[in-house]
Scaffold this motif. Structure first.
Motif, PDB file in Angstrom:
ATOM      1  N   VAL A   1       0.832  -1.207   0.000  1.00  0.00           N
ATOM      2  CA  VAL A   1       0.000   0.000   0.000  1.00  0.00           C
ATOM      3  C   VAL A   1       0.867   1.257   0.000  1.00  0.00           C
ATOM      4  O   VAL A   1       0.591   2.230  -0.721  1.00  0.00           O
ATOM      5  CB  VAL A   1      -0.951  -0.007   1.222  1.00  0.00           C
ATOM      6  CG1 VAL A   1      -1.646   1.339   1.379  1.00  0.00           C
ATOM      7  CG2 VAL A   1      -1.975  -1.116   1.089  1.00  0.00           C
ATOM      8  N   LEU A   2       1.924   1.260   0.813  1.00  0.00           N
ATOM      9  CA  LEU A   2       2.823   2.413   0.865  1.00  0.00           C
ATOM     10  C   LEU A   2       3.498   2.645  -0.489  1.00  0.00           C
ATOM     11  O   LEU A   2       3.601   3.788  -0.958  1.00  0.00           O
ATOM     12  CB  LEU A   2       3.881   2.196   1.950  1.00  0.00           C
ATOM     13  CG  LEU A   2       4.904   3.321   2.136  1.00  0.00           C
ATOM     14  CD1 LEU A   2       4.214   4.629   2.505  1.00  0.00           C
ATOM     15  CD2 LEU A   2       5.928   2.934   3.206  1.00  0.00           C
ATOM     16  N   LYS A   3       3.928   1.576  -1.112  1.00  0.00           N
ATOM     17  CA  LYS A   3       4.565   1.674  -2.424  1.00  0.00           C
ATOM     18  C   LYS A   3       3.603   2.266  -3.447  1.00  0.00           C
ATOM     19  O   LYS A   3       3.966   3.131  -4.260  1.00  0.00           O
ATOM     20  CB  LYS A   3       5.039   0.288  -2.869  1.00  0.00           C
ATOM     21  CG  LYS A   3       5.801   0.286  -4.180  1.00  0.00           C
ATOM     22  CD  LYS A   3       6.263  -1.130  -4.521  1.00  0.00           C
ATOM     23  CE  LYS A   3       7.014  -1.145  -5.848  1.00  0.00           C
ATOM     24  NZ  LYS A   3       7.457  -2.529  -6.198  1.00  0.00           N
ATOM     25  N   ALA A   4       2.342   1.801  -3.403  1.00  0.00           N
ATOM     26  CA  ALA A   4       1.337   2.309  -4.331  1.00  0.00           C
ATOM     27  C   ALA A   4       1.031   3.781  -4.063  1.00  0.00           C
ATOM     28  O   ALA A   4       0.846   4.575  -4.999  1.00  0.00           O
ATOM     29  CB  ALA A   4       0.061   1.473  -4.218  1.00  0.00           C
ATOM     30  N   ALA A   5       0.982   4.153  -2.781  1.00  0.00           N
ATOM     31  CA  ALA A   5       0.699   5.546  -2.419  1.00  0.00           C
ATOM     32  C   ALA A   5       1.811   6.471  -2.896  1.00  0.00           C
ATOM     33  O   ALA A   5       1.557   7.573  -3.407  1.00  0.00           O
ATOM     34  CB  ALA A   5       0.516   5.664  -0.911  1.00  0.00           C
TER      35      ALA A   5
END
Length: 368
Positions: free
Chosen positions: A306-310
């Motif tokens: 999720v952090l990578k996508a954000a």
């Protein structure tokens, strides 16, 4: 019998005295809720043994490649099912028996090494991660920790190869977090060699597709009117085993087969008892302790994804002629990590009570 108001008040008073009479000793995770980053509790961060590290890193790379090429998380969620090809692929990589000894076909990984595998799977497909956790982290793990040699030789090879699947049947309508409240009952038959199980289970991951289930049931204590929990190894071909609902509808992790089961006068051989009679609660809680670490690793994998996508979205999305990554509040988020360790001291009870009382008298907002 319900407690009276005065009894409840007395218990609250005693709890407050116990909680706040001494200096608080907070663990790392709990400290975060109070704004503290206790680095000394976390670092130096535990690492793999030198001899295990290259093996685990290779396995992680293989699992990541397989997940990218063969696990379609969106399709699994739409179909509410994990394809057999995915299960077989995970078995070939050794994922279904990662911590089991090599003599049974396992890979002999440490728990830390295994968590790194689950982190990859969790970051790719939550349903697949939960499936693996239910099968290995709490299903196979029960046999590894408490099974006799005969039980391990009988069940482990099939479970590790993926020919059979495992499940852990603890939860009931009246027993979830309260594991000691299991109501499924097992009584010894007239032959003295067979236990008769009656009861039901629900929210059992893999319950309808497993060929070996660890089932918790109450058994009488000899010479007493009491009962204690005992663990049994159960197969779906036993008379009286019923799948009431094979796949319960869920909002998330839809690919997992979450079942409702019922046992009606189901005979279970005495040799299928897992661990000592009356020690099933110890079996359950010990196994769940291992499962919590791998479930946590799966969640960490999700968080990283999720952090990578954000971050990717913040760098790509343009608003007001600049990317979101250039916005001041977004910059602050990146600048404020890692958090500093903040001094914190629990205010005395009297101060907290007066503060609470003041807020009640000054707040003008209506009650919800």
């Amino acid at each position: 019998m319900a407690l009276t108001a005065s009894q409840m008040q007395e218990q609250k008073k005693q709890a407050e005295e116990l909680l706040f009479s001494e200096k608080l000793k907070l663990g790392f995770a709990k400290s975060l809720f109070f704004g503290q980053f206790q680095a000394d509790l976390l670092f130096p961060y535990p690492d793999l043994r030198p001899d295990e590290k290259p093996i685990v890193e290779k396995a992680v790379a293989e699992v990541r490649k397989f997940a990218d090429e063969s696990i379609d998380a969106a399709a699994i969620d739409r179909a509410s099912d994990i394809p057999r090809s995915v299960i077989e692929g995970l078995a070939q990589l050794g994922v279904l028996g990662m911590t089991a000894p090599a003599e049974f076909g396992g890979r002999g990984f440490s728990q830390l090494g295994y968590t790194k595998i689950l982190q990859v799977i969790g970051g790719h497909c939550s349903s697949t991660a939960v499936f693996v956790n239910a099968h290995h982290s709490i299903g196979v793990r029960a046999l590894l920790l408490f099974g006799t040699r005969a039980q391990q030789e009988r069940w482990l090879p099939g479970l590790i190869s993926g020919k059979t699947l495992g499940a852990f049947a603890l939860t009931e309508p009246e027993a979830g977090s309260d594991a000691a409240n299991v109501q499924t009952m097992a009584t010894l038959g007239d032959d003295g060699k067979t236990w008769i199980l009656n009861g039901e289970k629900r929210y059992i991951t893999n319950g309808a597709i497993a060929a070996c289930l660890t089932v918790m049931a109450r058994t009488p204590v000899v010479g007493s009117s009491e009962t204690k929990v005992t663990a049994f190894l159960v197969t779906p071909d036993m008379p009286g085993f019923e799948v009431v609902e094979a796949r319960m509808d869920k909002c998330g992790i839809r690919g997992t087969a979450t079942a409702r089961l019922k046992f009606t006068n189901m005979p279970v051989p005495a040799e299928n008892i897992l661990g000592p009679i009356g020690k099933g609660l110890r079996v359950a809680l010990t196994v769940l302790d291992f499962g919590r670490t791998t479930f946590g690793a799966s969640c960490t994998g999700v968080a990283k994804t999720v952090l990578k996508a954000a971050i990717a979205h913040a760098k790509k999305r343009v608003q007001f002629k600049e990317t979101l990554s250039e916005f001041e509040l977004v910059k602050r988020k990146s600048r404020s990590w890692p958090p500093t360790r903040l001094p914190w001291k629990r205010p005395p009870i009297s101060a907290r009570r007066s503060s609470t009382a003041a807020s009640r008298t000054t707040c003008s907002k209506p009650r919800c």
